[in-house]
Design an enzyme around this catalytic site. Structure first.
Site, mmCIF file in Angstrom:
data_model
loop_
_atom_site.group_PDB
_atom_site.id
_atom_site.type_symbol
_atom_site.label_atom_id
_atom_site.label_comp_id
_atom_site.label_asym_id
_atom_site.label_seq_id
_atom_site.Cartn_x
_atom_site.Cartn_y
_atom_site.Cartn_z
ATOM 1 N N SER A 1 0.806 -1.224 0.000
ATOM 2 C CA SER A 1 0.000 0.000 0.000
ATOM 3 C C SER A 1 0.842 1.279 0.000
ATOM 4 C CB SER A 1 -0.980 -0.010 1.171
ATOM 5 O OG SER A 1 -1.928 -1.037 0.961
ATOM 6 N N LYS B 1 -9.216 -5.752 11.013
ATOM 7 C CA LYS B 1 -10.382 -5.341 10.214
ATOM 8 C C LYS B 1 -11.713 -5.438 10.967
ATOM 9 C CE LYS B 1 -8.823 -6.242 5.487
ATOM 10 N NZ LYS B 1 -9.187 -6.888 4.214
ATOM 11 N N ASP C 1 -13.009 -3.192 -0.006
ATOM 12 C CA ASP C 1 -12.655 -4.440 -0.706
ATOM 13 C C ASP C 1 -13.692 -4.775 -1.776
ATOM 14 O OD1 ASP C 1 -10.233 -5.085 0.409
ATOM 15 O OD2 ASP C 1 -11.067 -6.364 1.980
ATOM 16 N N GLY D 1 -14.492 -20.295 -0.535
ATOM 17 C CA GLY D 1 -14.030 -19.656 0.701
ATOM 18 C C GLY D 1 -15.156 -18.893 1.371
ATOM 19 N N THR E 1 -14.713 -25.554 5.629
ATOM 20 C CA THR E 1 -15.541 -25.726 6.824
ATOM 21 C C THR E 1 -16.964 -25.300 6.443
ATOM 22 O OG1 THR E 1 -13.602 -25.029 8.074
ATOM 23 C CG2 THR E 1 -15.672 -25.144 9.295
ATOM 24 N N ILE F 1 -8.403 -13.881 -5.785
ATOM 25 C CA ILE F 1 -8.020 -12.645 -5.102
ATOM 26 C C ILE F 1 -6.630 -12.760 -4.478
ATOM 27 C CG2 ILE F 1 -10.455 -12.075 -4.738
ATOM 28 C CD1 ILE F 1 -9.939 -12.389 -1.720
HETATM 29 P P1 NAP Z 1 -9.840 -15.408 6.182
HETATM 30 O O1 NAP Z 1 -10.984 -14.625 6.709
HETATM 31 O O2 NAP Z 1 -8.813 -15.931 7.114
HETATM 32 O O3 NAP Z 1 -10.469 -16.662 5.346
HETATM 33 C C1 NAP Z 1 -9.620 -17.655 4.822
HETATM 34 C C2 NAP Z 1 -10.429 -18.603 3.938
HETATM 35 O O4 NAP Z 1 -9.501 -19.531 3.319
HETATM 36 C C3 NAP Z 1 -11.439 -19.461 4.693
HETATM 37 O O5 NAP Z 1 -12.558 -19.688 3.870
HETATM 38 C C4 NAP Z 1 -10.652 -20.766 4.927
HETATM 39 O O6 NAP Z 1 -11.465 -21.903 5.078
HETATM 40 C C5 NAP Z 1 -9.899 -20.876 3.621
HETATM 41 N N1 NAP Z 1 -8.711 -21.723 3.713
HETATM 42 C C6 NAP Z 1 -7.537 -21.426 4.322
HETATM 43 N N2 NAP Z 1 -6.671 -22.461 4.181
HETATM 44 C C7 NAP Z 1 -7.331 -23.426 3.477
HETATM 45 C C8 NAP Z 1 -6.981 -24.724 3.008
HETATM 46 N N3 NAP Z 1 -5.792 -25.238 3.236
HETATM 47 N N4 NAP Z 1 -7.897 -25.425 2.304
HETATM 48 C C9 NAP Z 1 -9.125 -24.899 2.046
HETATM 49 N N5 NAP Z 1 -9.512 -23.675 2.460
HETATM 50 C C10 NAP Z 1 -8.628 -22.949 3.173
HETATM 51 O O7 NAP Z 1 -9.020 -14.577 5.079
HETATM 52 P P2 NAP Z 1 -9.557 -13.395 4.114
HETATM 53 O O8 NAP Z 1 -9.330 -12.095 4.773
HETATM 54 O O9 NAP Z 1 -10.910 -13.739 3.643
HETATM 55 O O10 NAP Z 1 -8.479 -13.490 2.924
HETATM 56 C C11 NAP Z 1 -8.405 -14.631 2.095
HETATM 57 C C12 NAP Z 1 -7.283 -14.464 1.066
HETATM 58 O O11 NAP Z 1 -7.593 -13.356 0.219
HETATM 59 C C13 NAP Z 1 -5.910 -14.148 1.671
HETATM 60 O O12 NAP Z 1 -4.945 -14.865 0.939
HETATM 61 C C14 NAP Z 1 -5.749 -12.643 1.459
HETATM 62 O O13 NAP Z 1 -4.395 -12.258 1.321
HETATM 63 C C15 NAP Z 1 -6.491 -12.452 0.140
HETATM 64 N N6 NAP Z 1 -7.058 -11.084 -0.029
HETATM 65 C C16 NAP Z 1 -6.734 -10.403 -1.164
HETATM 66 C C17 NAP Z 1 -7.267 -9.138 -1.361
HETATM 67 C C18 NAP Z 1 -6.904 -8.355 -2.599
HETATM 68 O O14 NAP Z 1 -7.005 -7.122 -2.576
HETATM 69 N N7 NAP Z 1 -6.504 -9.002 -3.689
HETATM 70 C C19 NAP Z 1 -8.139 -8.570 -0.407
HETATM 71 C C20 NAP Z 1 -8.474 -9.305 0.735
HETATM 72 C C21 NAP Z 1 -7.911 -10.588 0.916
HETATM 73 P P3 NAP Z 1 -11.948 -22.406 6.546
HETATM 74 O O15 NAP Z 1 -13.130 -21.553 6.897
HETATM 75 O O16 NAP Z 1 -12.288 -23.829 6.357
HETATM 76 O O17 NAP Z 1 -10.790 -22.189 7.487
#
Ligand code: NAP
Length: 276
Positions: free
Chosen positions: A19, A68, A105, A131, A157, A219
């Protein structure tokens, strides 16, 4: 006296954040006398940091993992969309010192697809969201705004996907192994899980059941071309990477703090891409 407007991104850890480079580029481009810095704020330091914002040290800033959700309780006002999503990633100090929380977002997600896959939402029918974390909530709200008919939220999950029923009545929850039968009807697939980071892959995701008019977007943007995007591309599908979401989510914050609406240009993208 020259009044220099200051903004920040806070997180814990924060040193890998792109950022400052994004906002620094826009500050220079618009010759704005301002600053944008990454500040490591541990969870127990968050209330004191928001106090500094309230006192006028900053115009506002971005909030990332793990703050957040926690920052909500420290805002004086929360934008209704952020309220619905349940997370704020952008804070703006109002002239009276009140702190307003927003979620950009969802705008980042839409801005990325609009720029890189124009027409992606024309007659949008069924969508698959992989997800059910914080980012997925913002994306479901965005998809609803673009009239997605049915949003299949598939998660490792299952119970977490089921909780999305309270967010939108368009959501049908499921687990990731339900992808195959749903795939032929999907116009868009969005990966919001952290799978893809550092080259990790989904087990048994039958992308070959998607049809030619389906767009696949991820993403995750480290790496820029995740294994999911590489596989979708090899099948001839339209793909959109996640870097554009990061760039576009930054636009509304910059405009609120510095008074100029910046543009996501190919030059900015190339500059950030070079750091991945
Ligand atoms: P979060 O709230 O921690 O959610 C993580 C998600 O990933 C959950 O649905 C989780 O499933 C799943 N997951 C994690 N490990 C897994 C595995 N080994 N197998 C299957 N599912 C798995 O995270 P978030 O904030 O939503 O962010 C998710 C991703 O998006 C991150 O990598 C983040 O860096 C990226 N992101 C990118 C942007 C962008 O601007 N491009 C913006 C926001 C986030 P469970 O519920 O089963 O644990």
């Amino acid at each position: 006296m020259i009044h220099v407007k200051k903004a920040f991104v806070i997180g814990h850890p924060i040193k890998h954040s792109r950022s400052p480079l994004i906002h620094g580029t826009w500050l220079a481009e618009h010759a704005i006398e301002g600053s944008y810095e990454a500040i490591d704020v541990a969870p127990e330091e968050l209330p004191a940091f928001v106090g500094r914002l309230r006192d006028g040290e900053f115009a506002g800033g971005n909030v990332t993992i793990p703050h957040k959700e926690a920052v909500f309780a420290l805002c004086d006002e929360v934008d209704p969309l952020a309220q619905r999503i349940g997370a704020a990633n952008t804070l703006v100090r109002q002239p009276d010192g009140c702190i307003r929380g927003f979620n950009t977002d969802y705008m980042g997600f839409l801005g990325n697809l609009d720029q890189n896959a124009p027409g992606w939402d024309a007659g949008l029918g069924e969508v698959i969201v992989l997800g059910a974390g914080g980012a997925a909530r913002a994306i479901v709200v965005a998809l609803e705004e673009r009239f997605a008919g049915v949003i299949h939220v598939l998660n490792r999950t299952r119970e977490k996907a089921e909780a999305f029923n309270a967010l939108s009545d368009r959501v049908i929850p499921g687990s990731i192994d339900e992808f195959g039968p749903l795939a032929p009807f999907a116009r868009l697939v969005v990966n919001t899980t952290s799978i893809g980071m550092h080259g990790t892959k989904f087990d048994n995701l039958p992308l070959d059941r998607l049809t030619a008019d389906c767009t696949v977007t991820d993403i995750v943007y480290t790496p820029l071309i995740t294994p999911l995007l590489a596989d979708a591309k090899a099948l001839g599908l339209t793909t959109v990477d996640g870097l554009g979401m990061l760039l576009h989510q930054a636009v509304p914050g910059f405009e609120a703090w510095f008074g100029v609406r910046p543009e996501v240009t190919p030059a900015l993208r190339a500059k950030i891409e070079a750091t991945l």
